[in-house]
Design an enzyme around this catalytic site. Structure first.
Site, mmCIF file in Angstrom:
data_model
loop_
_atom_site.group_PDB
_atom_site.id
_atom_site.type_symbol
_atom_site.label_atom_id
_atom_site.label_comp_id
_atom_site.label_asym_id
_atom_site.label_seq_id
_atom_site.Cartn_x
_atom_site.Cartn_y
_atom_site.Cartn_z
ATOM 1 N NE ARG A 1 -18.597 -20.699 1.507
ATOM 2 C CZ ARG A 1 -17.582 -21.827 1.402
ATOM 3 N NH1 ARG A 1 -18.022 -22.540 0.455
ATOM 4 N NH2 ARG A 1 -16.828 -21.958 2.345
ATOM 5 C CD GLN B 1 -11.884 -31.180 7.726
ATOM 6 O OE1 GLN B 1 -12.745 -31.625 7.134
ATOM 7 N NE2 GLN B 1 -11.980 -30.917 9.114
ATOM 8 C CG ASN B 2 -11.774 -24.045 8.417
ATOM 9 O OD1 ASN B 2 -12.531 -24.998 8.428
ATOM 10 N ND2 ASN B 2 -11.547 -23.715 9.556
ATOM 11 C CB VAL B 3 -11.247 -22.705 1.653
ATOM 12 C CG1 VAL B 3 -11.223 -24.028 1.302
ATOM 13 C CG2 VAL B 3 -12.818 -22.317 1.859
ATOM 14 C CG HIS C 1 -11.191 -29.356 2.162
ATOM 15 N ND1 HIS C 1 -12.106 -29.489 3.009
ATOM 16 C CD2 HIS C 1 -10.397 -30.705 1.910
ATOM 17 C CE1 HIS C 1 -12.128 -30.751 3.201
ATOM 18 N NE2 HIS C 1 -11.129 -31.639 2.714
ATOM 19 C CB CYS D 1 -5.738 -21.253 -21.856
ATOM 20 S SG CYS D 1 -6.904 -21.491 -20.489
ATOM 21 C CB SER E 1 -19.152 -32.560 11.550
ATOM 22 O OG SER E 1 -18.500 -32.536 10.105
ATOM 23 C CD GLU F 1 -23.240 -30.377 18.700
ATOM 24 O OE1 GLU F 1 -23.883 -29.408 19.371
ATOM 25 O OE2 GLU F 1 -23.586 -30.699 17.636
HETATM 26 P P1 OAD Z 1 -18.927 -28.945 9.635
HETATM 27 O O1 OAD Z 1 -19.914 -28.050 9.479
HETATM 28 O O2 OAD Z 1 -19.264 -30.242 9.182
HETATM 29 O O3 OAD Z 1 -18.689 -29.133 11.319
HETATM 30 C C1 OAD Z 1 -18.417 -28.040 12.017
HETATM 31 C C2 OAD Z 1 -18.157 -28.670 13.456
HETATM 32 O O4 OAD Z 1 -17.651 -27.455 14.443
HETATM 33 C C3 OAD Z 1 -19.369 -29.348 14.252
HETATM 34 O O5 OAD Z 1 -18.784 -30.545 14.851
HETATM 35 C C4 OAD Z 1 -19.618 -28.143 15.456
HETATM 36 O O6 OAD Z 1 -20.045 -28.950 16.597
HETATM 37 C C5 OAD Z 1 -18.242 -27.672 15.559
HETATM 38 N N1 OAD Z 1 -18.417 -26.616 15.978
HETATM 39 C C6 OAD Z 1 -19.279 -25.193 15.716
HETATM 40 N N2 OAD Z 1 -19.038 -24.294 16.375
HETATM 41 C C7 OAD Z 1 -18.091 -24.363 17.320
HETATM 42 C C8 OAD Z 1 -17.168 -23.709 18.036
HETATM 43 N N3 OAD Z 1 -17.650 -22.376 18.291
HETATM 44 N N4 OAD Z 1 -16.157 -24.102 18.795
HETATM 45 C C9 OAD Z 1 -15.739 -25.458 18.526
HETATM 46 N N5 OAD Z 1 -16.543 -26.301 17.596
HETATM 47 C C10 OAD Z 1 -17.581 -25.643 16.942
HETATM 48 O O7 OAD Z 1 -17.528 -28.513 8.945
HETATM 49 P P2 OAD Z 1 -16.436 -29.518 8.744
HETATM 50 O O8 OAD Z 1 -15.990 -30.417 9.678
HETATM 51 O O9 OAD Z 1 -15.263 -28.455 8.667
HETATM 52 O O10 OAD Z 1 -15.567 -29.373 2.444
HETATM 53 O O11 OAD Z 1 -16.667 -29.744 7.304
HETATM 54 C C11 OAD Z 1 -15.837 -30.391 6.584
HETATM 55 C C12 OAD Z 1 -15.873 -30.169 5.129
HETATM 56 O O12 OAD Z 1 -17.001 -30.419 4.682
HETATM 57 C C13 OAD Z 1 -15.606 -28.904 4.923
HETATM 58 O O13 OAD Z 1 -14.209 -28.432 4.749
HETATM 59 C C14 OAD Z 1 -16.289 -28.673 3.474
HETATM 60 C C15 OAD Z 1 -17.563 -29.302 3.642
HETATM 61 O O14 OAD Z 1 -18.221 -29.823 2.775
HETATM 62 C C16 OAD Z 1 -15.321 -29.007 1.185
HETATM 63 O O15 OAD Z 1 -15.856 -27.842 0.782
HETATM 64 C C17 OAD Z 1 -14.415 -29.601 0.303
#
Ligand code: OAD
Length: 246
Positions: free
Chosen positions: A70, A101-103, A119, A150, A189, A215
């Site tokens: 990744r 939340q993106n890394v 994150h 270490c 999400s 959505e």
């Molecule tokens: P998710 O995969 O849960 O959600 C992605 C969101 O982006 C969904 O609601 C999609 O509808 C939306 N989406 C997809 N493509 C899009 C686009 N082109 N434009 C706008 N929206 C779009 O990802 P996160 O919510 O980021 O944590 O997930 C949160 C955390 O869960 C992450 O940071 C990670 C994961 O486990 C850790 O690793 C700690």
């Protein structure tokens, strides 16, 4: 794209804005989201085998290799118009905080400056034992690389399930949310806490909450405005409508 007129007028006058982004912002850069059916990482991999301290203790090499893959994807990816638009937004709002939340580091690559990486950062690794950050490390050695200080195992500098967020980052995120006149939630999400609740600090102070997503989400009924479409189209159009730049 058409936006409600009163939203445009309101945003033009806003002087403090907090933004929370999720994996959807980087989707148009070719990076997989987590929960989208079929293409999402958690549809193809099991989080408990790859993204927990227990998984790393049990199978460190498997976890290391997954993050190395990744990391390579993140380093090869380029910011997309959604990242550029958020960087542009920062130039127009005096008190602007981008909580992510993106890394993958793509907000910083696009020029965003006040970024709170809730994150962590996949581009860095740290010692799992003493916390040392090595400036470089062998990426494809047979064993998980070890700390020069270490001899502990090196691990990605990301937050795993069951771990707490860096307290400084969470504090900055909460303070920015409390100060914000508007809170913009983009491409998440909103299922992972505490990130998914930050908007409430803004709403409690009377702030306006806006969601941008492909959505509707579990937050859609609670926000003041929902703008639905790809972030790479919606955000540049919004920036143009509010500040007159693309
Ligand atoms: P998710 O995969 O849960 O959600 C992605 C969101 O982006 C969904 O609601 C999609 O509808 C939306 N989406 C997809 N493509 C899009 C686009 N082109 N434009 C706008 N929206 C779009 O990802 P996160 O919510 O980021 O944590 O997930 C949160 C955390 O869960 C992450 O940071 C990670 C994961 O486990 C850790 O690793 C700690």
């Amino acid at each position: 794209m058409e936006f409600p007129k009163e939203l445009i007028t309101f945003l033009r006058a806003v002087s403090s804005l907090a933004v929370l982004t999720g994996a959807g912002v980087s989707a148009e850069s070719g990076l997989a989201t987590f929960r989208d059916a079929q293409t999402g990482l958690w549809a193809r991999f099991r989080p408990e085998e790859l993204a927990t301290p227990k998984a790393f203790a049990r199978q460190p090499k498997l976890v290391w290799d997954w993050y190395a893959m990744r990391r390579a994807q993140a380093l090869a990816a380029k910011p997309n118009p959604a990242h550029w638009a958020l960087a542009e937004m920062e130039r127009h709002v005096p008190d602007f905080t981008l909580i992510t939340q993106n890394v993958d580091g793509l907000h910083q690559a696009a020029g965003s400056r006040n970024v709170v990486p809730l994150h962590g950062n996949i581009r860095r690794v740290r010692c799992a034992q003493c916390g040392f950050y090595p400036p470089s490390w062998p990426e494809d050695s047979e064993q998980v690389p070890r700390c020069s200080q270490c001899n502990g195992l090196l691990r990605p500098d990301v937050v795993w399930f069951g771990e707490s967020l860096p307290s400084w980052a969470l504090r900055r995120a909460i303070q920015a949310s409390e100060r914000a006149q508007a809170f913009l939630i983009v491409g998440t999400s909103a299922l992972v806490q505490p990130a998914a609740s930050l908007w409430k600090f803004c709403a409690q102070q009377g702030g306006t909450v806006i969601e941008v997503n492909l959505e509707r989400t579990i937050l859609s009924d609670k926000v003041d405005y929902g703008l639905y479409g790809p972030a790479g189209r919606v955000l540049p159009a919004l920036v143009e409508a509010v500040w007159g730049v693309t």
